[in-house]
Scaffold this motif. Structure first.
Motif, PDB file in Angstrom:
ATOM      1  N   SER A   1       0.861  -1.174   0.000  1.00  8.76           N
ATOM      2  CA  SER A   1       0.000   0.000   0.000  1.00  8.76           C
ATOM      3  C   SER A   1       0.900   1.228   0.000  1.00  8.76           C
ATOM      4  CB  SER A   1      -0.922   0.035   1.225  1.00  8.76           C
ATOM      5  OG  SER A   1      -1.614   1.279   1.288  1.00  8.76           O
TER       6      SER A   1
ATOM      7  N   THR B   1       0.034   3.838   1.477  1.00 12.53           N
ATOM      8  CA  THR B   1      -0.183   4.402   2.817  1.00 12.53           C
ATOM      9  C   THR B   1      -0.051   3.247   3.814  1.00 12.53           C
ATOM     10  OG1 THR B   1      -2.583   4.096   2.591  1.00 12.53           O
ATOM     11  CG2 THR B   1      -1.688   6.249   1.995  1.00 12.53           C
TER      12      THR B   1
ATOM     13  N   ARG C   1      -4.111  -0.255  -6.195  1.00  8.13           N
ATOM     14  CA  ARG C   1      -5.475   0.261  -6.067  1.00  8.13           C
ATOM     15  C   ARG C   1      -5.738   0.791  -4.671  1.00  8.13           C
ATOM     16  NH1 ARG C   1      -6.743   1.010 -11.226  1.00  8.13           N
ATOM     17  NH2 ARG C   1      -6.689  -0.910 -12.467  1.00  8.13           N
ATOM     18  N   CYS C   2      -4.695   1.292  -4.012  1.00  2.00           N
ATOM     19  CA  CYS C   2      -4.883   1.797  -2.651  1.00  2.00           C
ATOM     20  C   CYS C   2      -5.518   3.184  -2.693  1.00  2.00           C
ATOM     21  CB  CYS C   2      -3.555   1.827  -1.892  1.00  2.00           C
ATOM     22  SG  CYS C   2      -2.457   3.193  -2.327  1.00  2.00           S
ATOM     23  N   VAL C   3      -5.854   3.706  -1.531  1.00  2.00           N
ATOM     24  CA  VAL C   3      -6.570   4.985  -1.452  1.00  2.00           C
ATOM     25  C   VAL C   3      -5.745   6.151  -1.969  1.00  2.00           C
ATOM     26  CG1 VAL C   3      -8.087   4.302   0.431  1.00  2.00           C
ATOM     27  CG2 VAL C   3      -5.838   5.270   0.947  1.00  2.00           C
TER      28      VAL C   3
ATOM     29  N   ASP D   1      -5.879   5.296  -6.385  1.00  2.00           N
ATOM     30  CA  ASP D   1      -7.083   5.055  -7.176  1.00  2.00           C
ATOM     31  C   ASP D   1      -8.187   6.014  -6.740  1.00  2.00           C
ATOM     32  OD1 ASP D   1      -9.323   4.122  -8.478  1.00  2.00           O
ATOM     33  OD2 ASP D   1      -8.780   2.008  -8.239  1.00  2.00           O
TER      34      ASP D   1
ATOM     35  N   VAL E   1     -11.361   4.710  -4.925  1.00  2.00           N
ATOM     36  CA  VAL E   1     -11.263   4.051  -3.621  1.00  2.00           C
ATOM     37  C   VAL E   1     -11.259   5.103  -2.534  1.00  2.00           C
ATOM     38  CG1 VAL E   1      -9.850   2.574  -2.151  1.00  2.00           C
ATOM     39  CG2 VAL E   1      -9.976   2.124  -4.612  1.00  2.00           C
ATOM     40  N   SER E   2     -12.040   4.864  -1.490  1.00  3.16           N
ATOM     41  CA  SER E   2     -12.073   5.801  -0.366  1.00  3.16           C
ATOM     42  C   SER E   2     -11.773   5.061   0.921  1.00  3.16           C
ATOM     43  CB  SER E   2     -13.433   6.490  -0.262  1.00  3.16           C
ATOM     44  OG  SER E   2     -14.438   5.543   0.063  1.00  3.16           O
ATOM     45  N   SER E   3     -11.360   5.811   1.918  1.00  2.00           N
ATOM     46  CA  SER E   3     -11.101   5.268   3.245  1.00  2.00           C
ATOM     47  C   SER E   3     -11.787   6.168   4.253  1.00  2.00           C
ATOM     48  CB  SER E   3      -9.587   5.218   3.518  1.00  2.00           C
ATOM     49  OG  SER E   3      -9.330   4.783   4.830  1.00  2.00           O
TER      50      SER E   3
ATOM     51  N   GLN F   1     -13.121   9.179   2.745  1.00  2.00           N
ATOM     52  CA  GLN F   1     -12.185  10.175   2.233  1.00  2.00           C
ATOM     53  C   GLN F   1     -11.416   9.609   1.044  1.00  2.00           C
ATOM     54  OE1 GLN F   1      -9.055  11.241   4.906  1.00  2.00           O
ATOM     55  NE2 GLN F   1      -8.318  12.946   3.682  1.00  2.00           N
ATOM     56  N   ILE F   2     -11.354  10.376  -0.049  1.00  2.00           N
ATOM     57  CA  ILE F   2     -10.561   9.988  -1.207  1.00  2.00           C
ATOM     58  C   ILE F   2      -9.230  10.734  -1.131  1.00  2.00           C
ATOM     59  CG2 ILE F   2     -10.392  10.060  -3.722  1.00  2.00           C
ATOM     60  CD1 ILE F   2     -13.416   9.826  -3.849  1.00  2.00           C
ATOM     61  N   LEU F   3      -8.133   9.991  -1.017  1.00  2.00           N
ATOM     62  CA  LEU F   3      -6.826  10.611  -0.863  1.00  2.00           C
ATOM     63  C   LEU F   3      -6.202  10.969  -2.203  1.00  2.00           C
ATOM     64  CD1 LEU F   3      -5.209   8.431   1.941  1.00  2.00           C
ATOM     65  CD2 LEU F   3      -6.509  10.526   2.164  1.00  2.00           C
TER      66      LEU F   3
END
Length: 348
Positions: free
Chosen positions: A144, A146, A206-208, A211, A214-216, A219-221
């Motif tokens: 990742s 992050t 495909r981590c935040v 991509d 993708v959200s966490s 939140q979309i980074l």
């Protein structure tokens, strides 16, 4: 050998295949795993290795054959366990696109087997003759941009008297979250990271942070500014290293503000661990130089905690920082005593 076996297990991680997921909440700095080498035959010292992100097609027989020979020396049971590891060479077109020359069927099998080692082994960094070994559990740590854990290769620990890798959390990790590390230089921009990952491991992250779909936590980074923020953070970290290296140099205006901006970037980009620790370490010195002793102590405490995670309790850097922490604490208490003598100084 695992001091906290209930902290994680290996299970399906979706498109990534198998991964390591937390079974409970893990505290920042917690030692999550100590993994020992899979087999002595798959421990090498001084085996040359191209750059970390170098595509496997640039490897030669000096990289493939020693690993394959070691594999042949394993028992059938150990070979079967080794072959459970995944790697990009298993893809149907990998040999055609990436294998050196025009390999025979036998050569292709050598490449596929040896590539499992090269894509999953860990190496002891910053030494002239590095030790590289396969750790079967730690090899399940997926990538990742992050990451939430750091891996440190050690020859000896308070837990294991042998080669091992330690995996520690660099932030709080909730139950069922996947434990991840970063395979590529973490301060590169998304395009560079993506190119390195495709070249060396043949997958798209495909981590935040990569991509936009993708959200966490809602939140979309991913955003265009991310590349510039990480580039600027790289410069700020170099600056913090110089500040720490030249601690007797005159202090200059704006340094604290610069590094506090770096901490903001670390938070936005979710880059915990060594990067965050270096900034806190430099800030502790700058606060001390301005006789802001309480702030110096607070930053030094955080920097020391992070350094223990990254370097271990017995490292020279941690010992030095513990000494400075004691100095900052003493100055803080002395300042409190001068301001509030009756309430701050204990009776003898």
């Amino acid at each position: 050998m695992d001091p906290v076996p209930a902290a994680y297990n290996i299970r399906n991680a979706g498109d990534k295949g198998l991964g390591i997921l937390a079974t409970r909440r893990i505290k920042r700095g917690e030692l999550v795993m100590v993994d020992t080498p899979f087999h002595p035959l798959l421990c090498f010292q001084g085996l040359e290795h191209p750059e970390a992100t170098q595509p496997l097609r640039f490897f030669d027989d000096g990289h493939w054959q020693p690993v394959h020979n070691s594999f042949l020396g394993l028992s059938p049971e150990m070979q079967a366990r080794y072959l459970t590891l995944t790697n990009s060479a298993e893809k149907e077109d990998w040999i055609r696109l990436h294998a050196p020359g025009r390999p025979t069927r036998a050569d292709a099998q050598v490449y596929r087997i040896a590539a499992k080692f090269w894509e999953n082994a860990f190496v002891e960094p910053h030494v002239r003759s590095p030790k590289r070994a396969l750790y079967l559990t730690a090899a399940r740590l997926n990538h990742s941009c992050t990451p939430n854990v750091e891996v440190r290769v050690r020859c000896k620990t308070e837990v294991v008297d042998t080669w091992c890798v330690e995996v520690r959390a660099v932030c709080y990790i909730e139950a069922d979250a996947e434990l991840t590390i970063c395979y590529v230089p973490i301060l590169s921009g998304p395009d560079v990271r993506s190119e390195d990952l495709r070249a060396r491991w043949d997958f798209t992250c495909r981590c935040v942070a990569c991509d936009p779909s993708v959200s966490s936590d809602g939140q979309i980074l991913f955003e265009p500014q991310s590349a510039e923020r990480r580039r600027r953070l790289d410069d700020q970290l170099r600056e913090s290293a110089e500040i720490w290296k030249n601690r007797d140099a005159p202090l200059y205006p704006g340094a604290i503000e610069l590094l506090q901006q770096a901490l903001d970037t670390v938070k936005i980009e979710r880059l915990h661990g060594g990067a965050e620790g270096n900034v806190h370490r430099a800030l502790s010195f700058l606060f001390f130089g301005r006789e802001m002793f309480e702030g110096a102590y607070e930053h030094c405490v955080i920097a020391t905690e992070i350094a223990v995670t990254s370097l271990g309790e017995n490292s020279s850097a941690v010992r030095e920082m513990n000494g400075m922490k004691a100095t900052f604490y003493a100055k803080t208490r002395a300042g409190q005593a001068a301001t509030h003598p009756a309430s701050s100084v204990p009776c003898s």
